[in-house]
Structures are given as C-alpha cells and as structure tokens.
Motif scaffolding. Structure first.
Motif, PDB file in Angstrom:
ATOM      1  N   GLU A 115      42.193  41.810  48.979  1.00  0.00           N
ATOM      2  CA  GLU A 115      42.100  40.485  48.371  1.00  0.00           C
ATOM      3  C   GLU A 115      42.510  39.468  49.415  1.00  0.00           C
ATOM      4  O   GLU A 115      43.503  39.664  50.124  1.00  0.00           O
ATOM      5  N   LEU A 116      41.747  38.428  49.540  1.00  0.00           N
ATOM      6  CA  LEU A 116      42.055  37.406  50.538  1.00  0.00           C
ATOM      7  C   LEU A 116      41.851  36.043  49.919  1.00  0.00           C
ATOM      8  O   LEU A 116      40.838  35.791  49.273  1.00  0.00           O
ATOM      9  N   TRP A 117      42.826  35.204  50.074  1.00  0.00           N
ATOM     10  CA  TRP A 117      42.588  33.787  49.748  1.00  0.00           C
ATOM     11  C   TRP A 117      43.226  32.932  50.818  1.00  0.00           C
ATOM     12  O   TRP A 117      44.190  33.335  51.457  1.00  0.00           O
ATOM     13  N   ALA A 118      42.666  31.788  51.008  1.00  0.00           N
ATOM     14  CA  ALA A 118      43.175  30.920  52.058  1.00  0.00           C
ATOM     15  C   ALA A 118      42.936  29.476  51.662  1.00  0.00           C
ATOM     16  O   ALA A 118      41.940  29.145  51.028  1.00  0.00           O
ATOM     17  N   ILE A 119      43.890  28.652  52.048  1.00  0.00           N
ATOM     18  CA  ILE A 119      43.705  27.206  51.902  1.00  0.00           C
ATOM     19  C   ILE A 119      43.577  26.670  53.317  1.00  0.00           C
ATOM     20  O   ILE A 119      44.491  26.795  54.126  1.00  0.00           O
ATOM     21  N   LEU A 120      42.439  26.134  53.617  1.00  0.00           N
ATOM     22  CA  LEU A 120      42.167  25.687  54.969  1.00  0.00           C
ATOM     23  C   LEU A 120      42.217  24.172  55.015  1.00  0.00           C
ATOM     24  O   LEU A 120      41.627  23.508  54.165  1.00  0.00           O
ATOM     25  N   ASP A 121      42.907  23.682  55.999  1.00  0.00           N
ATOM     26  CA  ASP A 121      43.085  22.240  56.067  1.00  0.00           C
ATOM     27  C   ASP A 121      42.034  21.626  56.983  1.00  0.00           C
ATOM     28  O   ASP A 121      42.330  21.085  58.026  1.00  0.00           O
ATOM     29  N   VAL A 122      40.797  21.746  56.562  1.00  0.00           N
ATOM     30  CA  VAL A 122      39.705  21.148  57.332  1.00  0.00           C
ATOM     31  C   VAL A 122      38.901  20.270  56.381  1.00  0.00           C
ATOM     32  O   VAL A 122      39.057  20.389  55.168  1.00  0.00           O
ATOM     33  N   PRO A 123      38.046  19.403  56.916  1.00  0.00           N
ATOM     34  CA  PRO A 123      37.207  18.587  56.024  1.00  0.00           C
ATOM     35  C   PRO A 123      36.385  19.464  55.081  1.00  0.00           C
ATOM     36  O   PRO A 123      35.994  20.579  55.459  1.00  0.00           O
ATOM     37  N   PRO A 124      36.128  18.983  53.866  1.00  0.00           N
ATOM     38  CA  PRO A 124      35.510  19.837  52.832  1.00  0.00           C
ATOM     39  C   PRO A 124      34.188  20.479  53.251  1.00  0.00           C
ATOM     40  O   PRO A 124      33.869  21.572  52.809  1.00  0.00           O
ATOM     41  N   SER A 156      34.476  32.722  46.310  1.00  0.00           N
ATOM     42  CA  SER A 156      34.299  31.585  45.423  1.00  0.00           C
ATOM     43  C   SER A 156      35.400  30.581  45.700  1.00  0.00           C
ATOM     44  O   SER A 156      36.367  30.881  46.394  1.00  0.00           O
ATOM     45  N   SER A 157      35.251  29.423  45.147  1.00  0.00           N
ATOM     46  CA  SER A 157      36.286  28.402  45.350  1.00  0.00           C
ATOM     47  C   SER A 157      36.820  27.970  44.000  1.00  0.00           C
ATOM     48  O   SER A 157      36.275  27.062  43.379  1.00  0.00           O
ATOM     49  N   PRO A 158      37.846  28.644  43.521  1.00  0.00           N
ATOM     50  CA  PRO A 158      38.403  28.301  42.207  1.00  0.00           C
ATOM     51  C   PRO A 158      39.034  26.914  42.217  1.00  0.00           C
ATOM     52  O   PRO A 158      39.555  26.470  43.227  1.00  0.00           O
ATOM     53  N   ASP A 159      38.933  26.289  41.080  1.00  0.00           N
ATOM     54  CA  ASP A 159      39.423  24.919  40.975  1.00  0.00           C
ATOM     55  C   ASP A 159      40.913  24.856  40.728  1.00  0.00           C
ATOM     56  O   ASP A 159      41.656  24.257  41.477  1.00  0.00           O
ATOM     57  N   TRP A 160      41.337  25.489  39.638  1.00  0.00           N
ATOM     58  CA  TRP A 160      42.749  25.356  39.308  1.00  0.00           C
ATOM     59  C   TRP A 160      43.383  26.627  38.771  1.00  0.00           C
ATOM     60  O   TRP A 160      44.588  26.770  38.784  1.00  0.00           O
ATOM     61  N   ALA A 161      42.584  27.574  38.308  1.00  0.00           N
ATOM     62  CA  ALA A 161      43.203  28.681  37.582  1.00  0.00           C
ATOM     63  C   ALA A 161      43.885  29.677  38.507  1.00  0.00           C
ATOM     64  O   ALA A 161      44.819  30.355  38.098  1.00  0.00           O
ATOM     65  N   LEU A 169      40.456  25.757  48.678  1.00  0.00           N
ATOM     66  CA  LEU A 169      40.873  27.141  48.502  1.00  0.00           C
ATOM     67  C   LEU A 169      39.629  28.024  48.397  1.00  0.00           C
ATOM     68  O   LEU A 169      38.667  27.692  47.718  1.00  0.00           O
ATOM     69  N   ARG A 170      39.677  29.109  49.108  1.00  0.00           N
ATOM     70  CA  ARG A 170      38.603  30.092  48.988  1.00  0.00           C
ATOM     71  C   ARG A 170      39.221  31.432  48.616  1.00  0.00           C
ATOM     72  O   ARG A 170      40.278  31.794  49.135  1.00  0.00           O
ATOM     73  N   TYR A 171      38.543  32.134  47.735  1.00  0.00           N
ATOM     74  CA  TYR A 171      39.087  33.386  47.226  1.00  0.00           C
ATOM     75  C   TYR A 171      38.016  34.457  47.293  1.00  0.00           C
ATOM     76  O   TYR A 171      36.877  34.227  46.892  1.00  0.00           O
ATOM     77  N   GLY A 172      38.366  35.602  47.781  1.00  0.00           N
ATOM     78  CA  GLY A 172      37.400  36.695  47.818  1.00  0.00           C
ATOM     79  C   GLY A 172      38.115  38.020  47.666  1.00  0.00           C
ATOM     80  O   GLY A 172      39.285  38.153  48.040  1.00  0.00           O
ATOM     81  N   ALA A 173      37.433  38.982  47.102  1.00  0.00           N
ATOM     82  CA  ALA A 173      38.040  40.297  46.917  1.00  0.00           C
ATOM     83  C   ALA A 173      36.999  41.367  47.167  1.00  0.00           C
ATOM     84  O   ALA A 173      35.834  41.202  46.835  1.00  0.00           O
ATOM     85  N   LEU A 174      37.440  42.435  47.787  1.00  0.00           N
ATOM     86  CA  LEU A 174      36.576  43.593  48.015  1.00  0.00           C
ATOM     87  C   LEU A 174      37.203  44.779  47.300  1.00  0.00           C
ATOM     88  O   LEU A 174      38.084  45.435  47.838  1.00  0.00           O
ATOM     89  N   PRO A 175      36.778  45.038  46.075  1.00  0.00           N
ATOM     90  CA  PRO A 175      37.483  46.058  45.291  1.00  0.00           C
ATOM     91  C   PRO A 175      37.328  47.466  45.851  1.00  0.00           C
ATOM     92  O   PRO A 175      38.172  48.308  45.605  1.00  0.00           O
TER      93      PRO A 175
END
Lengths: 659, 378
Positions: A115-124, A156-161, A169-175
């Motif tokens: 599972e990987l998620w990251a918040i990247l501080d770059v322009p959208p 995917s880029s989840p909004d708030w949940a 924020l980008r979220y991805g998972a490789l089950p």
C-alpha cells in the motif's frame, strides 16, 4: 580601534547566527531504535520494531548527512514529498483477537500486499507525473513491483475519506504483491547499523517469515517543502516492522494448570532465535518495551482479587502471574482518561549496558493461566461478495458491533446518539459499480439510504482509464448491532492483453478502509523523567481508529488465450459469407438464368435438362413462391406471361415475407 | 368486422401478456441478460446515469451511460419513482408497453397504406385477380400482430431496455414517409439517429418513400404490359426497350417528387438543430455536445465495451491485436455502408422492403446488437 570593534561585532553576529544550530538537540540528526513486545490473547506475541531517523531542515543543516539515508533524502528533495507511507504486508491482521483499538493497530495493521500513499507538494497538474516517477523510484529502491501503481487504473486521489488532506494525495494498493526478504533487505539498509548491530540484529529472516503476520512500513514526514519550509523538524523517517509470532510451547506438559491452559512463555531467543547484543552505537537510545495490555491488567486484577493475592503493582516488576527474566529499568503506567479503571503497563528495558558476551534476552514466563481479550474497535468491519456467475455480483460491507451495549459505547448509548463511520473504497475499473444500487441494512432491516448516509463522494470508474472511488460518511445509531451496505456491480471484460499471467485465479479488489472518527486510539503514558521515546510519543499522537477490510477476489470470465488467430479467422469467414451471399442475391436474376438454362436444355438431352432444372431449383429455391395464379390472362405470349407471373409471384412472396 | 374484432382481441391479449410478465421480473432477470440489454440500451445504466446527474456529476462520468441526455430526462425520473410494493422498474416497463402498442398501431397504419398503394399498382397492371386471392386478412393487421407477438419484442419490452423507444422512432419515421408527412418522418429519423446512430442509413428508403410513394412497381412491368397489349414481337425476350414507341406514352406513372424530399431535408435539419440545442442545454455543465457525441456515437463506433452480446464483434475485439484494431473497426463498419448503394439500386421500387433490409443488416452488424432490433423486422 574601529577594526577591532568591527571584528568583535562580526564574531558576535556569527555566534548569534550559529546559535540555533548547536542549541537544541533538534538541530542534529537523530536515530533511535525501539522494540515493543506484547503478549496476545491467542497465545501469540506481537513484536513491533520502531526505527526513527530525523534529519534537520536543509536550510540550516545542509545537504550532507551522517545518519539519515541518502536515498530517502534525495527522494524527498526530488519529488517534493510532504508525507508518504509505504507498507509491505503479508498475512491479515486479526482485528478480533489481536485488538483493534490501540495505536499499533490503527497505524500498523495494513492490508496485504503493498500500500502506498503520498502527498506531493507540487502544482496540481504535476502531481500525477511526480507520482509515476515516485512509484518507479520506490520500485527500484525496494525491489518490488510498485511501478504497477504507475498506471492511472491503479491509483486514485481520494478527497477526504482516507486522509483529511489536500487534493495532492495519491493512493494506490497492490493486493497481490508477494512480500519477502528481498523487500526487507533494502528496508534494513536504510538503517545506519543495518542489521549488523542493535535491535535490527535479531531480525532473523526465517523466524519473521514463519510468523502469522508481518508488515514492514516506511513513513516519511517532511517539512522541507512547501509553506512550512524550515519551520520544524525537517525530515522524519519512521520505519516500523510489526510481526505476530507464535512462541514454541516450551513445556507442553505443564501447560495445563487447573484445567485451564497456560499461556506460552517466551523469550527473545525462543521467538527470534537470536538475542540483542548491545545497541546500535549510532542510535540515540535503544529501548525494549514489554506491554501488558489494558484488558490483561484488568483481568489480572480480577484474578488477583479472587485469589486474594496482592494487586499487580505498577512499580514492581514481579507479580504472582508472570515473571520477567530481566529486571526492567522502569515501569510506565498508562495515563488513563477514558477507559474504565485499568490501564496498561509498560516495562522498559534499555539495551545500552548489554554487550556481545552478555546479550540481552528478555522473556516472560506465565505462572497462572489467564484468558483475556484485546480491546476492540466499536465495529468490526468485514467485506464479502454476493452473487455468482461471471456477469455481475454485489459487494457487501458489514459492520458488527463488538461490544453490544457495553464498554465505551455505554456512555454514548443515550437516545439520539450516533456513531460516525467513514468508508473509503477503491474498485478497479473492471468491477463496474452501480452507485444507484447502494442499499443500507441496519439490524437486518432495509433502510433508506439517505437515513444513514451523511455524505458521499464518488468518482465512477472509467473503462481502462481510472478506478472507481467511493467515499462515504455514514451515521448509525449507537444502539445498532449490525449494519450492511451492499452495492451491485457488473464484471467487465478485458482485452486479451490486459489479463495477468494467471487470469483464472481472479482479480483482487483492494481493501476498503473503514474509519471511526469519533474514537481516538491514542494512549498516553505517565513519563516521569525527561528522556522522550519516539515510539511513545507516536502513541500519543492523534491516531484515528481505522480498520482495513478483507481483499476480495473476483473471478472474471477469461477469453481463450490460445487462439486469437482462430477468432479472427472465423469472424472474417462469417463476414465473408454474409457479404458474398448478399452480393450474390443482388447480382443474380434467377428468372433470366432459368430461361437461359431452359434454352440451353432444349439443345441437350432429357437427363441433363432435368439435372440443370433441379440445380436451378435448388439455387433459386426461395424465389419459387407458391403463388402462380395469373393463369387466366391472355395466352398470346407464354414466355412473357411466365415472366409476368414470376415477377408477380416474387412480389407476392416478398409481400408475405415482408409483412 | 369479425376480423377487426379478432385483431383487437389479440392486441389486448398481447398487452396483457406483457403486463403479466412484468410482474415476475425477478424470476426472469431479463434486464441482466446480455441478449436483451446492451451497454447502449440497458435501463440499469440509464438509472446510474440519472443518479450521477442527480448528484451533480456528468451522466457520462465513468463508463456507465452511453445514451442520449433526452432519454435520461424522460426515463430517469421514472427509474427512481416507485410504487409501494411494486418492482422498481414498473413505470418504465409500462411506458415501454405503451411504446410497443403505438409501434404496432403505426405498423398497422403503414401496412394499410402500403396495401392500398399495392392494390392500386396492381390494378393499373390489370392484375386484380391477385388482389382477390390475398384478401384473407389485412397485411397491416398481420404485421402489427406479428410485431406484438414476436417473442423477441416481448422479451425486449419486459427486459427493461430502452430499445422499444428506438423501434418506435424508426417505425414512426417510416410511417411518416409512407404517408408523405415530411415533418413526422424527419422527426422519427433524427431522433432514431440520435439514439442509436445506425438508423442514419434509413435516410435512403425514407427519401425513396417520399419521392416515389410507398409502392412503385418497376417500369419494366408497365412496359411489358404495354408491349403485351400491343401484341408486339415475341423475339424481344423481355429486352424491354425494344419497342420504344409505345413505352413513351405511359412511362412516368410514378415520377420522383422532389418537393416532399426537400421538405424532409429542411425538417430534418430543423429537428437536428432542435435536438442538439436541447442536449446542450441539459449538458451545459458537463462538457456539452462534444462530450455527448464522444460518449454516445463515439462509443458505438469504437467498440470500447467488450462485454458479450449476440454479435460477433465483441469477441473479435477482445482477442484481436491492438495494432489491427483500427483497421478492423473501419472494415466492419464499412460492411454496413458498403451494401447501401447496391441495395438501393436494386430495391428502389420497394422502399419499405429496402428499409427492412437495411434494419436487418445493421442489426446484425452493429457493434452492440441485441434481439430488440431483430424484433423490428416486421
């Protein structure tokens, strides 16, 4: 004179400007290692390693580091990472038995695979490009196929949940990612002592991978980039390894005591096969904790009262129920705020004084049988599939109350009180979810969706472009026993190239995340003296209670992989047949052909004439309509009349065929 | 009189049969069958599109809905409106039953018009005896009953797919053309094209119908009749221009009328404009017309959805190599267009039959075929 003054002034200025660097400990690189051991109710032991490296901000410290891994520093600099978490997990955290309501669970119980998620501080507009590069870099760094998260169908880029955070924020998972020692070794290489000294030295690979659950996690928090530049702690790299192991029952004969089963006794040597021979000299501190859970403490108290034994003393290290093989340096008690009368106890051991020839091997020996259960989250979330066949199905998420009308729910169980549950779910595009079919069942009864659903955000899946994303905020009454959400889906069909090598195994839907924002899994410990522990301060942080659901395995229909050529050939044959026959019908004039045949047969004998007639009949069978009624007209020209009759017959035939 | 009563009895029975079937949808599960509901016509997808639109997203977000926004605003509210204790798609199914009934009535009217024209041309050929022999039951009645009792039509109507509406529009267009009502024909044609693209080829039979009238027997017949009346030379062997003198007299029996065709063109462009304006109004926030064309007609042409249906294309495109994909897409679609001209030349005197052949071909070769279009074949 003036020169002297100016030199003095310059020195003062210099000193002033350099003071912050040498002033506090935060200006230095830091590394700390900690290990927490906890007996689990089902005769297993949880070992939680926590390594933390800190690098001060680049602005005041510069680019060169003694302890902090260069690879990670470059990663942060290149991709402008504000926060990132990467976890490799094998096995499933058993929320029922191993607890669902403590900081370790909510932070370290991860879904199987990567599972990987990251918040990247770059322009959208650059976030996606950065994310893709990041996945490739991490893939190389950790010898895993994280690069599969590059494709836009995988993240995917989840909004708030998932995280109350920004758009970046980008979220991805490789089950299905298999986790093994080739992922652990690069992870260990990030430690300054690697696995040569200190706590990491006891990480014996066979005993780790023999465990029931292991999850290695890497979390980066950086204030290097963005608005808070140079404000705080720089980069914090947190590496944790959570393992659930089953100690060998050493004395099987004496395990039964008074009819009840004695918990297995264990030591570091018995579970890891190694001992701690001193600390990593680069580490600021190296500590081992043994935690006695809140519920275990209360159970021991009860037992003690029943047997008339003295209560478990928070300041002593021996008690009538278990023995620790090494005298703890300190005993820390939980500062209890909400959870009833009992509070968990930590025994702290410092490994600094142990050396190679005098290794540290702490163990716990049970004297009396005791049964307890770990604290649970308010609801236990599980997810399953409904339906059969390769065409469609339903996903169901069920929430079951763990403590019906008791415990922490009791004070909330007044009239009108509600519990908030956040659900975050990503489904791959070939699982085409019909969002309008969302149904909510509370306590087995069907409810209107709007009654339970407070907020919903979906981004529907686009074929071969993006996965479907569902974020929901649900509110249920506190008295609820169980709730089920169902949503229907159609199974998509993939192109032959898009199937993975073992297509018949099925496809995995990544875990859903269920959060309980009304509850906090933080634990506060009464610390008497100054030395702070990264692990304990982690426990005190605002930890939202969350649990991951199971991974779902969806079988999809598979095409015949072996014969694309056959399919191409047969389809083209069908088309050629259609085309040829239509062309034939259009081109040929049966009446005229028959007439020519007749003329030709006049010159031939009887038999060929019959044959040709037959063949003409066969060929033009459908045109031989039964109607041949125009016999009453003038018989002036029989050939012409035949033709007229034929055409009329065809017309009538058409008419009937057509109507 | 007896015959008409029987006709109505059968019509009402068929409608009743449909209603009975609608009450047992869970057992039949027809809406989920790929033979009945394609990605283009599935009512479930329409409901999903409506849900997305209600939650202020584009109905084309995600790859669910590929229909027209107008259908969405007509049928969408019906998908969520439910009567207590009844299946959720009841309202839509009732609408489809009505659509089927209207289609059958239009077919009946078309058939009667056709028969009238047919008998006229037979009379002019002095073949009245043919007329009398086929006087059993009116062709229009038979056609309407065949349509209503066609099992494929019934399945389509019960199985919650939007194709009854499309069938209705196609038949409406042909009916309008038969009666030479240009606005009606244009309306049906434009809407049918807007809903499912393939009826665009019906413009040729519609123009022929408007130009020549419902039944124009080939000139050859008249020429032959004239020649036989004149008792001319049998050596001609049907080579009809052999006596040009007599043929000149009675030749222009069915001249091509340009007026209704021009009317049709004008009305078609007007309706097209109107439809586009309505669609762009309803999709103003969600990408507008381009997005709609990409998601509806583009989806039909590019075969994005590979879920099975009764055609051959889905399996082909699931297996074919990617670099051939564009080539085969072009080939398969040209296959439909390729036959238009030869058929039009061959069958120009029977425009209704021509329309039937076109519908049959396109329903076989289209990218998301279903049984519903075969039900059109009446």
């Amino acid at each position: 004179m003036a020169f002297q003054w100016s030199v003095l002034y310059f020195l003062v200025l210099l000193q002033v400007s350099f003071t912050p660097i040498f002033a506090g400990s935060s200006g230095e690189e830091e590394f700390s290692e900690e290990l927490l051991l906890r007996p689990l109710p089902d005769r297993k032991v949880l070992a939680h390693f926590h390594f933390e490296s800190r690098a001060p901000p680049t602005e005041i410290y510069g680019h060169h580091h003694r302890l902090f891994p260069k690879a990670i520093y470059q990663l942060v600099q290149k991709f402008q990472i504000r926060e990132m978490e990467l976890s490799f997990t094998q096995g499933r955290w058993n929320y029922e038995r191993w607890g669902g309501f403590n900081p370790i669970t909510s932070a370290n119980a991860k879904p199987p695979g990567v599972e990987l998620w990251a918040i990247l501080d770059v322009p959208p507009d650059q976030v996606d490009a950065s994310w893709k590069n990041l996945t490739h870099t991490l893939s190389g760094l950790f010898c895993a196929s994280i690069n599969f998260l590059e494709s836009s169908t995988a993240y995917s880029s989840p909004d708030w949940a998932f995280q109350p955070s920004s758009r970046s924020l980008r979220y991805g998972a490789l089950p299905r990612e298999a986790v093994c020692t080739e992922n652990l070794t690069p992870w260990l290489k990030l430690l300054p002592c690697r696995d040569k000294a200190g706590l990491a030295a006891i990480l014996d690979r066979p005993s780790i991978y023999r465990g029931f659950y292991h999850s290695q996690r890497l979390r980066l928090t950086s204030t290097e980039v963005g608005s808070e530049k140079g404000m705080e702690s720089g980069i914090v790299l947190e590496q944790t390894l959570t393992i659930v192991l089953e100690p060998d029952a050493q004395r099987p004969n004496t395990n039964h005591l008074g009819g009840r089963v004695l918990q297995p006794s264990w030591s570091l040597r018995s579970i890891f096969g190694r001992e701690i021979s001193g600390r990593c000299v680069l580490a600021k501190y190296s500590t081992v904790f043994i935690e006695v859970e809140r519920n275990l403490v209360s159970e021991l108290k009860k037992l003690g009262r029943r047997r008339g034994v003295a209560e478990i003393a928070s300041d002593s290290w021996t008690d009538p129920f278990f023995d620790l093989s090494v005298t703890p340096d300190k005993t820390i008690k939980e500062m209890n705020v909400t959870h009833g009368d009992s509070s968990s106890i930590l025994y702290e051991f410092s490994t600094e004084k142990y050396l190679d020839y005098e290794p540290f091997d702490v163990g716990l020996t049970w004297k009396l049988p005791v049964v307890w259960s770990s604290p649970q989250a308010p609801f236990r979330a599980s997810r399953f599939l409904i339906g059969s066949g390769n065409q469609r199905g339903s996903i169901a998420i069920s929430l079951k109350s763990t403590e019906p009308g008791e415990g922490f729910m009791s004070d909330l169980a007044r009239e009108g009180c509600t519990v908030r549950v956040d659900v975050f779910q990503v489904v791959p595009w070939y699982v085409k979810v019909y969002f309008h079919t969302l149904q909510v069942f509370v306590d087995g009864r069907h409810r209107r969706v709007t009654d339970a659903l407070e907020k919903i955000h979906v981004s529907p899946s686009e074929d071969k472009v993006s996965p479907g994303l569902m974020e929901m905020v649900l509110r249920f009454p506190c008295s609820m026993k169980s709730a089920t959400l169902t949503i229907e889906f159609d199974k998509g069909f993939l192109h032959i190239d898009e199937y993975p090598p073992d297509a018949n195994q099925g496809f995995d839907i990544p875990s859903a995340v269920v959060r309980f924002p009304d509850f906090q899994a933080s634990t506060y410990y009464l610390k008497d003296n100054s030395r702070k522990s990264a692990l304990l301060s982690k426990f005190q942080e605002k930890n939202l209670l969350l649990s991951y659901t199971e991974i779902l395995l969806v079988p999809l229909a598979t095409p015949d992989f072996s014969m694309p050529y056959n399919v191409i050939t047969i389809t083209c044959t069908v088309f050629a047949l259609y085309f040829g026959s239509l062309l034939n019908v259009l081109r040929r004039r049966v009446g005229e052909e028959e007439r020519f045949l007749k003329e030709a047969s006049m010159r031939k004998g009887m038999l060929p004439q019959l044959l040709s007639k037959l063949s003409a009949k066969l060929r033009g069978k459908y045109k031989d309509s039964p109607q041949s009624s125009s016999s009453s007209s003038s018989l002036l020209n029989p050939k012409l009349m035949f033709k007229v009759a034929l055409v009329a017959g065809i017309a009538v035939g058409w008419h009937y065929y057509f109507e | 009189m007896e015959k008409t009563r029987w006709f109505w009895v059968w019509v009402i029975t068929s409608l009743f049969f449909r209603l009975v079937l609608i009450y047992f949808p869970e057992n039949l599960n027809l809406g989920f069958r790929p033979e009945v509901a394609t990605p283009l016509t599935s009512l479930r997808r329409l409901a999903e599109g409506y849900w997305l639109k209600q939650s202020s997203m584009s109905p084309y977000a995600g790859s669910m809905y590929h229909g027209s926004p107008m259908l969405l605003s007509i049928l969408g509210p019906l998908t969520v409106k439910r009567i207590e204790g009844q299946p959720s798609h009841l309202m839509c199914s009732l609408l489809f039953v009505v659509a089927d009934l209207v289609t059958a009535m239009l077919i009946r009217a078309t058939g009667q018009t056709l028969q009238l024209a047919y008998s006229q041309s037979l009379r002019s050929l002095n073949l009245v005896s043919l007329l009398e022999s086929s006087e059993t039951l009116s062709a229009g009645d038979i056609a309407a009953l065949v349509y209503l009792w066609n099992p494929l039509t019934i399945i389509t109507c019960v199985g919650s797919s939007t194709s009854p509406i499309e069938n209705l529009l196609i038949v409406l267009s042909l009916y309008g053309a038969c009666l030479r009502i240009a606005p009606l024909a244009a309306f049906g044609w434009v809407l049918a094209m807007h809903l499912s693209l393939y009826p665009v080829i019906l413009i040729i039979p519609v123009i022929l119908l408007l130009g020549y009238g419902p039944d124009a027997p080939p000139r050859k017949l008249f020429l032959q009749k004239n020649s036989s009346e004149n008792g001319n030379s049998p050596s001609c062997h049907g080579n009809y221009p052999c006596n040009e003198v007599t043929s000149q007299e009675k030749l222009p029996l069915h001249p091509f009328l340009w007026r209704p065709v021009m009317h049709f063109m004008l009305w078609a462009s007007f309706w097209l404009f109107y439809v586009f304006v309505l669609c762009s109004i309803s999709l103003k926030q969600h990408g507008g017309l381009l997005e709609m064309l990409k998601r509806t007609h583009g989806f039909i042409l590019t075969m994005e959805d590979l879920s099975p249906n009764i055609g051959v294309l889905w399996y082909f495109f699931a297996e074919v190599f990617d670099f051939f994909r564009d080539f085969f897409l072009i080939v398969f679609h040209i296959n439909i267009l390729f036959m238009i001209l030869p058929l039009a030349i061959r069958l120009k005197h029977r425009p209704c039959f021509l329309a039937f052949v076109y519908i049959a071909i396109s329903s076989m070769l289209k990218s998301y075929p279903s049984v519903s279009f075969h039900s059109c074949s009446s």
